[in-house]
Design a protein around this motif. Structure first.
Motif: not given
Lengths: 199, 199, 199
Positions: C92-117
């Motif tokens: 579960d900890t592995l999943g958490l780390g992975l999804f948080a990191a990949l989700g942050a990347e999707r936020g970056l790709q959507a042009g969001l700033g640090p809070f949005g990411v």
């Protein structure tokens, strides 16, 4: 014809939402909010997920005002509406079958696969009721009422639409909605119930 | 000017969210989550429904960081913030009126009719508070607090925006926000309250 | 490789959702709904917010069917799955780390700033669990479990992705996911805990 049935189903969903609000002792606004959420919430969640924005229901003004009118009538005459229990049960089943089938079609049009289509159909049928329950501070009934085939009936109906769609949209919708309604109406009589965890 | 008022309203909403988190005994993260959800949740729900994605608030970094700063201040100095009760009440009413009016304008721009516009405005004003209550494990206050005209005040203000928009956007927003604030502030004093179901 | 880890993380999330459903005594459908919501709910909320509709997960049929399979296995063999507690904790900890990191990347790709990411990453990691808790009638654990760095670990990992992205996507994702996992795994051991409000 389908249009008229959608209206009927939506207004019955509105009545069940308003009745929940009355039962909870909410004020007039709370009763109308639950009526609206129950009536158009499921289709709106589905529209958000497939990207149809604003959701179809939010652009159907005559339907929305009729939902509020039903909410007002239930608010004022709730003992008489409650006395219609069996009729509401049948009409609610009609709405469930219809929305599940039409929601599945929207999933197909959005290019979803069998699981996505089933999800789109089921959410269309039960999403409003789930929102109603959560806003009322209750655990959604669909999660634990093993003896009432409701969401599972919607799910199977949506699958029937998916499978039968190559035979023609009209027939697929008819078979799908019929499956959902038959499962709900005869399921209890036949003693069908979902298993619960052992131990 | 409007920009400054929106900031003020957003930060007061953040404070009410953070206070709820403190009252519930949540940890620092929980308090900041409730501050953020209360401050930008209503506008974000509205943006999802009208298809403005990502929601406007999620792209406003200075505002988001200010929301967190308010959350931190409430977390640290909550007894002093609670002592500001009456001031918070007035500023919260200002935020409600403002967000309902601006949300109604966004509904108009999305081509919605009178019901859709009222919904967009009301959700903008109260959606964050509803999310805050649900996440806190409470039934949303707007559903049953008959004596506090809150969501209903937002609803009527949004309608005023809809009706007065042909007279000019500025005037319509002013009249709409004013209607909401007046209903909230004078409603209780005048003994206005929503009916609750009989019997 | 990342693909395989995402599958692993998703299926572990599904198992934790299904276990919650079993613990609550929900029926088979309720258990499968919680499995699905926990597994794909966080990523779907993020996809709605960044405007990727239909959400990616709803178009991944093999993954969705595997989620249901896991739900069925948990439903049938839950005592044995519960006995895997420590293993589930690590995965579960592995999943958490992975999804948080990949989700942050999707936020970056959507042009969001640090809070949005950070928000996109955190929601990807914990959003499914929040939906699971709310549907189960519980206050989301992330709001008050000060001693279990979970959402805050996801948040910091997402920020690491934001900050390290200029060094290269692969490295940033690795550092971000690692930060989240390290904080979760060593946080408790080191006695790290979030503050709670005083007095």
């Amino acid at each position: 014809m389908v249009e008229a049935l959608v209206w009927l189903g939506t207004l019955v969903f509105a009545a069940t939402g308003a009745l929940k609000g009355v039962e909870k002792g909410f004020d007039l606004l709370g009763v109308l909010v639950l009526a609206t959420v129950t009536a158009v919430g499921g289709g709106s969640i589905r529209d958000v997920l497939v990207g149809t924005l604003p959701p179809t229901a939010l652009r159907n003004e005559p339907l929305l005002w009729s939902v509020v009118l039903v909410g007002l009538l239930v608010f004022r005459f709730h003992p008489r509406v409650q006395a219609l229990g069996p009729l509401i049960y049948y009409l609610d089943t009609l709405g469930l079958g219809l929305f599940a089938a039409l929601g599945a079609e929207r999933g197909l049009q959005a290019g979803l696969g069998p699981f996505g289509v089933a999800l789109a159909g089921t959410l269309s049928g039960v999403g409003g009721g789930v929102l109603r329950d959560v806003l009322s501070g209750e655990v959604p009934g669909i999660l634990y009422r093993a003896g009432d085939l409701y969401a599972s009936a919607a799910l199977l109906g949506a699958w029937v639409v998916y499978l039968a769609y190559p035979l023609g949209p009209g027939l697929a919708l008819f078979l799908g909605a019929g499956t959902t309604m038959a499962l709900r109406l005869f399921g209890r009589r036949l003693g069908l119930r979902l298993p619960t965890p052992r131990g």
